[in-house]
Write an enzyme that holds these catalytic residues in place. Sequence first.
Site, PDB file in Angstrom:
ATOM      1  N   GLU A   1      -6.385   9.089   7.601  1.00 13.67           N
ATOM      2  CA  GLU A   1      -6.908   8.541   6.328  1.00 13.67           C
ATOM      3  C   GLU A   1      -8.037   9.031   6.128  1.00 13.67           C
ATOM      4  O   GLU A   1      -8.529   9.104   4.803  1.00 13.67           O
ATOM      5  CB  GLU A   1      -6.772   7.014   6.148  1.00 13.67           C
ATOM      6  CG  GLU A   1      -5.328   6.298   6.267  1.00 13.67           C
ATOM      7  CD  GLU A   1      -5.271   5.086   5.804  1.00 13.67           C
ATOM      8  OE1 GLU A   1      -5.040   4.087   6.752  1.00 13.67           O
ATOM      9  OE2 GLU A   1      -5.552   4.482   4.826  1.00 13.67           O
TER      10      GLU A   1
ATOM     11  N   ASN B   1      -7.069   5.797  -1.875  1.00 14.16           N
ATOM     12  CA  ASN B   1      -5.892   5.148  -1.344  1.00 14.16           C
ATOM     13  C   ASN B   1      -6.091   3.889  -2.585  1.00 14.16           C
ATOM     14  O   ASN B   1      -7.249   3.210  -2.087  1.00 14.16           O
ATOM     15  CB  ASN B   1      -6.089   4.940   0.037  1.00 14.16           C
ATOM     16  CG  ASN B   1      -4.768   4.028   0.393  1.00 14.16           C
ATOM     17  OD1 ASN B   1      -4.015   3.205  -0.415  1.00 14.16           O
ATOM     18  ND2 ASN B   1      -4.635   3.658   1.855  1.00 14.16           N
TER      19      ASN B   1
ATOM     20  N   GLU C   1       1.083  -1.202   0.173  1.00 11.36           N
ATOM     21  CA  GLU C   1       0.138   0.076  -0.053  1.00 11.36           C
ATOM     22  C   GLU C   1       0.883   1.152   0.126  1.00 11.36           C
ATOM     23  O   GLU C   1       1.934   1.013   0.677  1.00 11.36           O
ATOM     24  CB  GLU C   1      -0.978  -0.049   1.313  1.00 11.36           C
ATOM     25  CG  GLU C   1      -1.681   1.321   1.450  1.00 11.36           C
ATOM     26  CD  GLU C   1      -2.106   1.246   3.072  1.00 11.36           C
ATOM     27  OE1 GLU C   1      -1.644   0.884   3.967  1.00 11.36           O
ATOM     28  OE2 GLU C   1      -3.326   1.825   3.123  1.00 11.36           O
TER      29      GLU C   1
ATOM     30  N   LYS D   1      -9.548   1.993  -1.547  1.00 15.01           N
ATOM     31  CA  LYS D   1      -9.774   1.424  -0.209  1.00 15.01           C
ATOM     32  C   LYS D   1     -11.015   1.693   0.280  1.00 15.01           C
ATOM     33  O   LYS D   1     -11.288   3.191   0.115  1.00 15.01           O
ATOM     34  CB  LYS D   1      -8.569   1.993   0.597  1.00 15.01           C
ATOM     35  CG  LYS D   1      -8.616   1.381   1.901  1.00 15.01           C
ATOM     36  CD  LYS D   1      -7.258   1.940   2.648  1.00 15.01           C
ATOM     37  CE  LYS D   1      -6.963   1.331   4.046  1.00 15.01           C
ATOM     38  NZ  LYS D   1      -6.005   1.685   4.814  1.00 15.01           N
TER      39      LYS D   1
ATOM     40  N   ASN E   1       0.170  -0.611   5.595  1.00 15.72           N
ATOM     41  CA  ASN E   1       1.175   0.174   6.465  1.00 15.72           C
ATOM     42  C   ASN E   1       0.565  -0.025   7.647  1.00 15.72           C
ATOM     43  O   ASN E   1      -0.442   0.820   8.159  1.00 15.72           O
ATOM     44  CB  ASN E   1       1.138   1.688   5.790  1.00 15.72           C
ATOM     45  CG  ASN E   1       1.890   1.933   4.593  1.00 15.72           C
ATOM     46  OD1 ASN E   1       3.047   2.420   4.294  1.00 15.72           O
ATOM     47  ND2 ASN E   1       1.485   1.163   3.443  1.00 15.72           N
TER      48      ASN E   1
ATOM     49  N   CYS F   1      -4.826  -2.944   3.243  1.00 11.43           N
ATOM     50  CA  CYS F   1      -4.473  -2.693   4.626  1.00 11.43           C
ATOM     51  C   CYS F   1      -5.869  -2.988   5.597  1.00 11.43           C
ATOM     52  O   CYS F   1      -6.129  -4.223   5.854  1.00 11.43           O
ATOM     53  CB  CYS F   1      -3.961  -1.341   4.623  1.00 11.43           C
ATOM     54  SG  CYS F   1      -3.019  -1.172   6.361  1.00 11.43           S
TER      55      CYS F   1
HETATM   56  N1  ING Z   1      -3.374   0.867   9.029  1.00  6.77           N
HETATM   57  C1  ING Z   1      -3.674   0.110   9.889  1.00  6.77           C
HETATM   58  C2  ING Z   1      -4.450  -1.264   9.572  1.00  6.77           C
HETATM   59  O1  ING Z   1      -5.628  -1.414   9.510  1.00  6.77           O
HETATM   60  C3  ING Z   1      -4.823  -0.084  12.090  1.00  6.77           C
HETATM   61  C4  ING Z   1      -4.671   0.897  11.038  1.00  6.77           C
HETATM   62  C5  ING Z   1      -3.777  -0.613  12.847  1.00  6.77           C
HETATM   63  C6  ING Z   1      -6.054  -0.385  12.521  1.00  6.77           C
HETATM   64  C7  ING Z   1      -4.014  -1.395  13.955  1.00  6.77           C
HETATM   65  C8  ING Z   1      -6.470  -0.927  13.670  1.00  6.77           C
HETATM   66  C9  ING Z   1      -5.544  -1.779  14.380  1.00  6.77           C
HETATM   67  O2  ING Z   1      -3.413  -2.291   9.618  1.00  6.77           O
HETATM   68  C10 ING Z   1      -3.943   1.124   7.597  1.00  6.77           C
HETATM   69  N2  ING Z   1      -3.391   1.954   6.970  1.00  6.77           N
HETATM   70  O3  ING Z   1      -5.122   0.593   7.352  1.00  6.77           O
END
Ligand code: ING
Length: 311
Positions: free
Chosen positions: A146, A110, A47, A127, A197, A172
């Site tokens: 985001e 995205n 991503e 996304k 990411n 993601c």
């Molecule tokens: N990043 C993270 C993901 O879903 C996140 C945000 C991290 C949400 C941990 C919940 C828990 O992997 C992106 N860019 O979506």
Amino acid sequence: MARIVTLAAAQMGPIARTETRPQVVERLLAMMRQAKGMGADVVAFPEAALTAFFPHWYTEDDAEVDRWFEAEMPGPQTQPLFDEARRLGIGFHLGYCELDRTSGRKRRFNTAILVDAQGRIIGKYRKIHLPGHADHRPQTPFQNLEKRYFEVGDLGFGAWRAFGGIAGMIICNDRRWPESYRVLGLQAVEMVFCGYNTPVHHPAAPDHDRLGQFHNELSMQSGAYQNSTWVVGIAKAGVEEGVDMIAGSCIIAPTGEIVARASTAGDEVIVARCDLDLGRSYRETTFHMAIHRRPEHYRMIVERTGPQAPD
Ligand code: ING
């Protein structure tokens, strides 16, 4: 005759905000060539593979935000990826930030694309599950903006005949939501590409941090098994502009087993020979959707019991 496609995940280490597109594209080209040398038919990049993950910081400068986006794909600075794919005869998946003006106003997404071995774009996904928040939260160590910088994707979850089978994309946070895989599973998808990411630290829920890699694998292994598909998870990893992100890029079989996993937090290519017919025995037995799924009953159950709101 087994339908074998060799898939590669090209994990990336951090991209500095000062790194130029040509510098990043050189890293991607090096891994594309390495993947080809390892026998890959397709190489999948993460991503937002062209820039640092800028949703981790706040800005009100619209011009600065636009600098993280691609106004055209391919553009002059990304064309070398398409040319090299054609020269090598390898397909690729690329996550990037898309600036769209085709509807008369500026829209930002995205985005991820699938490109065939002739360098032609065969599919695009924007996304849908945008995590984080739209407001600036200076009290947290980093942002996830985001919801501020992207619109929710408007293309749905598409599946395309590609690379000798049926391919789809999620991005993601999508991988945490079973619907993402199921909409593709209902289209008989056989390989799903998912760049990510993912920070090690979750400011809103720090007690989840210790399970970051577990949840990463759990989400994708479940999606693969429950929809009889291969899943390729590709990380942008390491400490990028002060944010430590998980690595763990992996290739998962329709059995749910991880068959290849990255072992570093930098630029690293992993490959697996994927038998696209491996999902068939699941799709024709345990997960035969036509004879086992009962969507007409799911709605009734929810309506009769209703969401159990916490008291
Ligand atoms: N990043 C993270 C993901 O879903 C996140 C945000 C991290 C949400 C941990 C919940 C828990 O992997 C992106 N860019 O979506």
